[in-house]
Design a protein around this motif. Structure first.
Motif, PDB file in Angstrom:
ATOM      1  N   VAL A   1     -20.765   2.003  -2.714  1.00 26.35           N
ATOM      2  CA  VAL A   1     -20.078   3.599  -3.296  1.00 26.35           C
ATOM      3  C   VAL A   1     -20.095   4.148  -2.134  1.00 26.35           C
ATOM      4  O   VAL A   1     -19.200   5.219  -2.540  1.00 26.35           O
ATOM      5  N   ALA A   2     -21.530   4.299  -1.686  1.00 29.17           N
ATOM      6  CA  ALA A   2     -20.810   5.501  -0.325  1.00 29.17           C
ATOM      7  C   ALA A   2     -19.717   5.161   0.818  1.00 29.17           C
ATOM      8  O   ALA A   2     -19.195   6.013   1.093  1.00 29.17           O
ATOM      9  N   GLN A   3     -19.496   3.624   1.212  1.00 27.19           N
ATOM     10  CA  GLN A   3     -18.343   3.531   1.749  1.00 27.19           C
ATOM     11  C   GLN A   3     -16.903   3.513   1.529  1.00 27.19           C
ATOM     12  O   GLN A   3     -16.351   4.013   1.758  1.00 27.19           O
ATOM     13  N   LEU A   4     -17.311   3.663   0.019  1.00 33.90           N
ATOM     14  CA  LEU A   4     -16.100   3.736  -0.776  1.00 33.90           C
ATOM     15  C   LEU A   4     -15.150   5.180  -1.008  1.00 33.90           C
ATOM     16  O   LEU A   4     -13.977   5.547  -0.501  1.00 33.90           O
TER      17      LEU A   4
ATOM     18  N   VAL B   1     -16.501   7.117   1.339  1.00 35.87           N
ATOM     19  CA  VAL B   1     -15.356   8.025   3.120  1.00 35.87           C
ATOM     20  C   VAL B   1     -14.860   7.224   3.363  1.00 35.87           C
ATOM     21  O   VAL B   1     -14.221   7.745   3.662  1.00 35.87           O
ATOM     22  N   ALA B   2     -13.966   5.854   2.483  1.00 33.11           N
ATOM     23  CA  ALA B   2     -12.756   5.454   2.783  1.00 33.11           C
ATOM     24  C   ALA B   2     -12.296   6.467   2.130  1.00 33.11           C
ATOM     25  O   ALA B   2     -11.206   6.138   2.494  1.00 33.11           O
ATOM     26  N   LEU B   3     -12.111   6.547   1.459  1.00 32.59           N
ATOM     27  CA  LEU B   3     -11.870   7.879  -0.106  1.00 32.59           C
ATOM     28  C   LEU B   3     -11.177   8.952   1.231  1.00 32.59           C
ATOM     29  O   LEU B   3      -9.785   9.418   1.364  1.00 32.59           O
ATOM     30  N   VAL B   4     -12.066   9.512   1.342  1.00 33.91           N
ATOM     31  CA  VAL B   4     -12.296  10.842   2.346  1.00 33.91           C
ATOM     32  C   VAL B   4     -11.383  10.430   3.773  1.00 33.91           C
ATOM     33  O   VAL B   4     -10.867  11.252   3.978  1.00 33.91           O
ATOM     34  N   ALA B   5     -11.231   9.408   4.020  1.00 33.24           N
ATOM     35  CA  ALA B   5     -10.424   8.449   5.158  1.00 33.24           C
ATOM     36  C   ALA B   5      -9.005   8.879   4.725  1.00 33.24           C
ATOM     37  O   ALA B   5      -8.255   9.657   5.868  1.00 33.24           O
ATOM     38  N   LEU B   6      -8.802   8.311   3.375  1.00 33.93           N
ATOM     39  CA  LEU B   6      -7.639   8.226   3.162  1.00 33.93           C
ATOM     40  C   LEU B   6      -6.785   9.474   2.897  1.00 33.93           C
ATOM     41  O   LEU B   6      -5.523   9.767   3.306  1.00 33.93           O
ATOM     42  N   LEU B   7      -7.789  10.106   2.204  1.00 33.97           N
ATOM     43  CA  LEU B   7      -6.761  11.384   2.419  1.00 33.97           C
ATOM     44  C   LEU B   7      -6.195  12.259   3.569  1.00 33.97           C
ATOM     45  O   LEU B   7      -5.297  13.320   3.285  1.00 33.97           O
ATOM     46  N   HIS B   8      -7.332  12.229   4.459  1.00 33.29           N
ATOM     47  CA  HIS B   8      -6.944  13.031   5.686  1.00 33.29           C
ATOM     48  C   HIS B   8      -5.590  12.054   6.341  1.00 33.29           C
ATOM     49  O   HIS B   8      -5.089  12.902   6.610  1.00 33.29           O
ATOM     50  N   VAL B   9      -5.754  10.719   6.406  1.00 32.58           N
ATOM     51  CA  VAL B   9      -4.678   9.952   6.787  1.00 32.58           C
ATOM     52  C   VAL B   9      -2.792  10.555   5.751  1.00 32.58           C
ATOM     53  O   VAL B   9      -1.427  10.741   6.282  1.00 32.58           O
ATOM     54  N   TRP B  10      -3.585  10.480   4.503  1.00 30.86           N
ATOM     55  CA  TRP B  10      -2.618  11.484   3.831  1.00 30.86           C
ATOM     56  C   TRP B  10      -2.147  12.953   3.865  1.00 30.86           C
ATOM     57  O   TRP B  10      -0.640  13.371   4.059  1.00 30.86           O
ATOM     58  N   PHE B  11      -3.284  13.627   4.616  1.00 33.41           N
ATOM     59  CA  PHE B  11      -2.608  14.807   4.899  1.00 33.41           C
ATOM     60  C   PHE B  11      -1.656  15.092   6.216  1.00 33.41           C
ATOM     61  O   PHE B  11      -1.389  15.461   6.211  1.00 33.41           O
ATOM     62  N   LEU B  12      -2.117  13.570   7.134  1.00 34.85           N
ATOM     63  CA  LEU B  12      -1.355  13.672   8.385  1.00 34.85           C
ATOM     64  C   LEU B  12       0.278  13.611   7.710  1.00 34.85           C
ATOM     65  O   LEU B  12       0.911  13.841   8.688  1.00 34.85           O
ATOM     66  N   VAL B  13       0.168  12.859   7.106  1.00 35.78           N
ATOM     67  CA  VAL B  13       1.455  12.182   6.930  1.00 35.78           C
ATOM     68  C   VAL B  13       2.280  13.531   6.079  1.00 35.78           C
ATOM     69  O   VAL B  13       3.243  13.755   6.851  1.00 35.78           O
ATOM     70  N   LEU B  14       1.370  14.650   4.888  1.00 39.10           N
ATOM     71  CA  LEU B  14       2.409  15.182   4.682  1.00 39.10           C
ATOM     72  C   LEU B  14       2.402  16.340   6.287  1.00 39.10           C
ATOM     73  O   LEU B  14       3.340  17.862   5.864  1.00 39.10           O
ATOM     74  N   GLU B  15       1.560  16.537   6.960  1.00 34.23           N
ATOM     75  CA  GLU B  15       1.456  17.977   7.658  1.00 34.23           C
ATOM     76  C   GLU B  15       2.687  17.410   9.398  1.00 34.23           C
ATOM     77  O   GLU B  15       3.200  18.455   9.130  1.00 34.23           O
ATOM     78  N   MET B  16       2.765  16.235   8.983  1.00 36.81           N
ATOM     79  CA  MET B  16       3.328  15.565  10.747  1.00 36.81           C
ATOM     80  C   MET B  16       4.707  15.558  10.326  1.00 36.81           C
ATOM     81  O   MET B  16       5.519  15.560  10.918  1.00 36.81           O
ATOM     82  N   PHE B  17       4.801  14.549   8.802  1.00 35.03           N
ATOM     83  CA  PHE B  17       6.165  14.328   8.456  1.00 35.03           C
ATOM     84  C   PHE B  17       7.215  14.457   7.529  1.00 35.03           C
ATOM     85  O   PHE B  17       8.167  14.551   7.406  1.00 35.03           O
ATOM     86  N   LEU B  18       6.253  15.035   6.656  1.00 41.41           N
ATOM     87  CA  LEU B  18       6.990  15.530   5.040  1.00 41.41           C
ATOM     88  C   LEU B  18       6.415  16.819   5.001  1.00 41.41           C
ATOM     89  O   LEU B  18       7.588  17.515   4.062  1.00 41.41           O
ATOM     90  N   TRP B  19       5.951  17.738   6.085  1.00 43.82           N
ATOM     91  CA  TRP B  19       5.685  19.897   6.251  1.00 43.82           C
ATOM     92  C   TRP B  19       7.192  19.766   5.403  1.00 43.82           C
ATOM     93  O   TRP B  19       7.559  20.812   4.536  1.00 43.82           O
ATOM     94  N   THR B  20       9.041  19.621   6.075  1.00 41.95           N
ATOM     95  CA  THR B  20       9.750  20.069   5.732  1.00 41.95           C
ATOM     96  C   THR B  20      10.791  19.327   4.699  1.00 41.95           C
ATOM     97  O   THR B  20      11.818  20.183   4.669  1.00 41.95           O
ATOM     98  N   ARG B  21      10.077  18.694   4.241  1.00 39.43           N
ATOM     99  CA  ARG B  21      11.232  17.461   3.373  1.00 39.43           C
ATOM    100  C   ARG B  21      10.357  18.577   1.618  1.00 39.43           C
ATOM    101  O   ARG B  21       9.182  19.101   1.665  1.00 39.43           O
ATOM    102  N   PRO B  22      11.328  18.404   0.868  1.00 40.02           N
ATOM    103  CA  PRO B  22      11.311  18.501  -0.417  1.00 40.02           C
ATOM    104  C   PRO B  22       9.058  18.179  -0.429  1.00 40.02           C
ATOM    105  O   PRO B  22       8.755  19.538  -1.877  1.00 40.02           O
ATOM    106  N   SER B  23       8.935  16.939  -0.653  1.00 40.40           N
ATOM    107  CA  SER B  23       7.893  16.559  -0.902  1.00 40.40           C
ATOM    108  C   SER B  23       6.408  17.331  -0.399  1.00 40.40           C
ATOM    109  O   SER B  23       5.878  17.704  -0.962  1.00 40.40           O
ATOM    110  N   GLY B  24       6.542  17.576   1.386  1.00 40.14           N
ATOM    111  CA  GLY B  24       6.410  18.697   1.540  1.00 40.14           C
ATOM    112  C   GLY B  24       6.142  20.052   1.707  1.00 40.14           C
ATOM    113  O   GLY B  24       5.089  20.327   1.309  1.00 40.14           O
TER     114      GLY B  24
END
Length: 118
Positions: free
Chosen positions: A4-7, A9-32
Motif C-alpha cells: 500500500v505504501a509503495q502504491l 508513493v507511486a501514485l504521488v510520483a505519477l502525479l508529478h509526472v503529470w504535472f511535468l507534462v501539464l507545465e512543460m508541454f500543455l501549458w499554452t494548450r487549451p487543456s493546460g
C-alpha cells in the motif's frame, strides 16, 4: 515496506509526472490552460516559468521512483522527496490556490505516513 505504501508513493510520483507534462508541454494548450485557469495571453507570457516548474516536478517524480527502485534501502530517499513534495504542496496551497493542498500536499502526507508505518 508495505505494498500500500509503495502504491501511494507511486501514485504521488505519477502525479508529478503529470504535472511535468501539464507545465512543460500543455501549458499554452487549451487543456493546460483549463487545468490552471489561465488566459491564452498569460499562458504564453509565463510558459518558460511553467516549463521550469514542470522540470522540478519531474525531479520530484524521479526521486520518488528512484527510492522505490532501491527497495528497503530507499526509505530515506522516499522520505526526503515526499517531504519536498509536502513542503511544495503546502507552499502552493497557501500562496497559489487551496486546491494544491488536496492535490499535492495531502497525497504526500498520506505517503509519508504509510512509509513511516511500514
Amino acid at each position: 515496506m508495505s505494498l500500500v505504501a509503495q502504491l501511494v508513493v507511486a501514485l504521488v510520483a505519477l502525479l508529478h509526472v503529470w504535472f511535468l507534462v501539464l507545465e512543460m508541454f500543455l501549458w499554452t494548450r487549451p487543456s493546460g490552460r483549463r487545468a490552471f485557469g489561465l488566459s491564452a495571453e498569460f499562458a504564453q507570457q509565463s510558459r518558460v516559468l511553467a516549463a521550469n516548474q514542470g522540470l522540478y516536478n519531474g525531479f520530484l517524480a524521479a526521486g520518488l521512483l528512484w527510492g522505490l527502485w532501491l527497495g528497503a534501502a530507499g526509505r530515506p530517499v522516499l522520505l526526503f522527496f515526499l517531504g519536498c513534495v509536502l513542503v511544495a504542496g503546502l507552499f502552493g496551497g497557501f500562496t497559489a490556490t487551496r486546491k494544491v493542498l488536496w492535490i499535492q500536499a495531502l497525497p504526500a502526507l498520506i505517503a509519508i505516513t504509510l512509509v513511516l508505518l511500514a
